[in-house]
Design an enzyme around this catalytic site. Structure first.
Site, PDB file in Angstrom:
ATOM      1  N   ASN A  68      55.130   8.160 -23.607  1.00 49.94           N
ATOM      2  CA  ASN A  68      53.663   8.884 -23.697  1.00 49.94           C
ATOM      3  C   ASN A  68      53.723   9.377 -25.161  1.00 49.94           C
ATOM      4  O   ASN A  68      54.476   9.843 -25.514  1.00 49.94           O
ATOM      5  CB  ASN A  68      53.853  10.031 -22.575  1.00 49.94           C
ATOM      6  CG  ASN A  68      54.089  11.279 -23.212  1.00 49.94           C
ATOM      7  OD1 ASN A  68      53.285  12.142 -24.109  1.00 49.94           O
ATOM      8  ND2 ASN A  68      55.377  11.825 -22.951  1.00 49.94           N
ATOM      9  N   CYS A 128      57.970  18.353 -29.477  1.00 48.27           N
ATOM     10  CA  CYS A 128      57.074  17.485 -29.037  1.00 48.27           C
ATOM     11  C   CYS A 128      57.060  16.343 -30.211  1.00 48.27           C
ATOM     12  O   CYS A 128      56.968  16.726 -31.372  1.00 48.27           O
ATOM     13  CB  CYS A 128      55.668  17.785 -28.840  1.00 48.27           C
ATOM     14  SG  CYS A 128      54.864  16.451 -28.106  1.00 48.27           S
ATOM     15  N   ASN A 190      63.497  17.368 -24.191  1.00 46.60           N
ATOM     16  CA  ASN A 190      62.141  16.780 -24.253  1.00 46.60           C
ATOM     17  C   ASN A 190      62.230  15.368 -24.269  1.00 46.60           C
ATOM     18  O   ASN A 190      63.559  14.919 -24.225  1.00 46.60           O
ATOM     19  CB  ASN A 190      61.401  17.658 -25.404  1.00 46.60           C
ATOM     20  CG  ASN A 190      59.992  17.402 -25.240  1.00 46.60           C
ATOM     21  OD1 ASN A 190      59.501  16.418 -24.717  1.00 46.60           O
ATOM     22  ND2 ASN A 190      59.159  18.497 -25.566  1.00 46.60           N
ATOM     23  N   THR A 264      58.618  13.071 -15.273  1.00 46.71           N
ATOM     24  CA  THR A 264      58.109  11.646 -14.526  1.00 46.71           C
ATOM     25  C   THR A 264      58.200  11.251 -13.193  1.00 46.71           C
ATOM     26  O   THR A 264      57.259  10.659 -12.676  1.00 46.71           O
ATOM     27  CB  THR A 264      58.993  10.800 -15.739  1.00 46.71           C
ATOM     28  OG1 THR A 264      58.687  11.481 -17.175  1.00 46.71           O
ATOM     29  CG2 THR A 264      58.517   9.202 -15.420  1.00 46.71           C
TER      30      THR A 264
HETATM   31  C1  LIG Z   1      53.183  12.582 -19.616  1.00 48.91           C
HETATM   32  C2  LIG Z   1      53.776  13.549 -20.349  1.00 48.91           C
HETATM   33  C3  LIG Z   1      53.513  14.784 -21.066  1.00 48.91           C
HETATM   34  C4  LIG Z   1      54.333  15.880 -21.348  1.00 48.91           C
HETATM   35  N1  LIG Z   1      53.828  16.942 -21.972  1.00 48.91           N
HETATM   36  C5  LIG Z   1      54.654  17.857 -22.350  1.00 48.91           C
HETATM   37  C6  LIG Z   1      54.130  19.119 -22.789  1.00 48.91           C
HETATM   38  O1  LIG Z   1      53.147  19.440 -22.805  1.00 48.91           O
HETATM   39  N2  LIG Z   1      55.297  20.057 -23.242  1.00 48.91           N
HETATM   40  C7  LIG Z   1      56.460  19.990 -23.252  1.00 48.91           C
HETATM   41  O2  LIG Z   1      57.168  20.789 -23.659  1.00 48.91           O
HETATM   42  N3  LIG Z   1      56.900  18.711 -22.765  1.00 48.91           N
HETATM   43  C8  LIG Z   1      56.099  17.735 -22.167  1.00 48.91           C
HETATM   44  N4  LIG Z   1      56.589  16.352 -21.476  1.00 48.91           N
HETATM   45  C9  LIG Z   1      58.123  16.436 -21.471  1.00 48.91           C
HETATM   46  C10 LIG Z   1      58.682  16.545 -20.220  1.00 48.91           C
HETATM   47  O3  LIG Z   1      58.119  18.154 -19.800  1.00 48.91           O
HETATM   48  C11 LIG Z   1      60.235  16.462 -20.069  1.00 48.91           C
HETATM   49  O4  LIG Z   1      60.670  17.333 -21.087  1.00 48.91           O
HETATM   50  C12 LIG Z   1      60.517  15.121 -20.499  1.00 48.91           C
HETATM   51  O5  LIG Z   1      59.498  14.268 -19.891  1.00 48.91           O
HETATM   52  C13 LIG Z   1      61.641  14.734 -19.809  1.00 48.91           C
HETATM   53  O6  LIG Z   1      61.678  14.999 -18.364  1.00 48.91           O
HETATM   54  P1  LIG Z   1      61.371  13.617 -17.373  1.00 48.91           P
HETATM   55  O7  LIG Z   1      62.359  12.396 -17.706  1.00 48.91           O
HETATM   56  O8  LIG Z   1      61.771  14.189 -16.019  1.00 48.91           O
HETATM   57  O9  LIG Z   1      60.223  13.432 -17.447  1.00 48.91           O
HETATM   58  C14 LIG Z   1      55.843  15.542 -21.341  1.00 48.91           C
HETATM   59  C15 LIG Z   1      56.222  14.384 -20.633  1.00 48.91           C
HETATM   60  C16 LIG Z   1      55.395  13.473 -20.200  1.00 48.91           C
HETATM   61  C17 LIG Z   1      55.905  12.119 -19.622  1.00 48.91           C
END
Ligand SMILES: Cc1cc2nc3c(=O)[nH]c(=O)nc-3n(C[C@H](O)[C@H](O)[C@H](O)COP(=O)(O)O)c2cc1C
Length: 300
Positions: A68, A128, A190, A264
């Site tokens: 993303n 980010c 992240n 996710t």
């Molecule tokens: C579509 C999307 C948007 C995200 N937006 C943010 C955000 O605004 N702030 C943040 O700290 N992390 C953001 N993340 C990161 C997630 O919070 C997380 O750290 C990362 O996706 C790993 O976890 P997961 O594999 O369970 O998704 C985002 C991830 C995705 C997929």
């Protein structure tokens, strides 16, 4: 059986919370999930003013997850405080507000505004990969991490959790810098910076060229980093990265996480969070674990 966790002085009824950016502020998901059943909700990153985010396309599926490059689209702190916080306050769950910015001052403006609000914890996104200034550039330099943590701690009344990027050589150094700056906790990981190319169009799939990789493929990396970071510091760790089910969450807890975030996986099954809560309880019954604290960092 006790599943409750004290994290940075706040009591969570269970260790399962959402990951920022994957759950909004819970409005849409509340049709599928009883938010009262979650330890907490982490909101999408919010800045001092509205951000439009990056041009589209800005999400793509890849093996074992997704990329993303949303670029922290958000309505700005004022709308957020008037619309999202009152919504979440209707529920018996902790509110964790994820904060973003391009500059130190922008982060401080958001934190300052949140001092008037009844929210439980601030999660500061210094990691980010999808914004050109700020974000990741703070999070990759130990000095930068310590400085911004100190500045935020000076004005924040809520506990401060610094969200770390995995896009570094040594996560332990960054974790220690957050602790040195006075962070009450750290959260990781992240997304990992990735790229996908469309071979037929011979161009990048994402308009931003690169995007953050998340989902099950990053889970082993996240487990390793949570393990390393939790051994490097004495503050609690919020673990995330590719948690798809209760087994993945338990693995993260055993590695050293006191709380876990589901990201996710919400896009695959919007009820994942509650299923993980139930799965952890089942595991505790099966192995006669009377208190979840016995599991945190139990594998050393
Ligand atoms: C579509 C999307 C948007 C995200 N937006 C943010 C955000 O605004 N702030 C943040 O700290 N992390 C953001 N993340 C990161 C997630 O919070 C997380 O750290 C990362 O996706 C790993 O976890 P997961 O594999 O369970 O998704 C985002 C991830 C995705 C997929």
């Amino acid at each position: 059986m006790n599943t409750s966790v004290d994290f940075c002085g706040k009591i969570f009824k269970n260790p399962v919370i959402t990951a920022s950016g994957t759950f909004g502020s819970g409005q849409e998901y509340s049709q599928f999930v009883d938010l009262n059943k979650l330890g907490g909700v982490v909101t999408k990153g919010v800045a001092n003013v509205p951000w439009e985010g990056n041009p589209t396309p800005r999400v793509a599926e890849v093996y074992g997850g997704m990329l993303n490059a949303v670029g922290l689209q958000n309505p700005g702190i004022e709308t957020f405080c008037n619309r999202d916080i009152p919504f979440l306050q209707k529920y018996d769950t902790n509110i964790i507000v994820n904060v973003c910015g391009h500059t130190k001052q922008e982060y401080l403006d958001v934190v300052e505004r949140l001092q008037q609000e009844d929210v439980d914890i601030l999660e500061i996104n210094i990691s980010c990969p999808n914004v050109t200034a700020g974000g990741l550039s703070f999070g990759q330099d130990p000095k930068g991490v310590e400085e911004i943590t100190k500045a935020i701690k000076k004005i924040a009344k809520q506990p401060v959790v610094m969200k770390l990027t995995p896009n570094v050589t040594d996560i332990k150094e960054i974790a220690k810098a957050a602790e040195a700056g006075g962070a009450d906790g750290i959260s990781l990981i992240n997304t990992l910076t990735g790229m996908k190319i469309d071979i037929n169009r011979r161009s990048f799939v994402l308009a931003n060229k690169t995007g953050g990789m998340s989902g099950p493929a990053i889970h082993p990396i996240a487990v390793r980093m949570v393990y390393e970071a939790s051994h490097a510091v004495n503050i609690p760790v919020l673990g995330m990265g590719g948690i798809m089910n209760a087994d993945d969450a338990i693995e993260m807890i055993l590695a050293g996480a006191s709380l876990v975030s589901i990201g996710t996986a919400n896009f695959v099954d919007p009820t994942t969070t509650v299923k993980v809560v139930e799965g952890i309880e089942e595991y505790m019954r099966k192995y006669n674990v009377s208190d979840i604290k016995e599991l945190v960092g139990a594998v050393r």
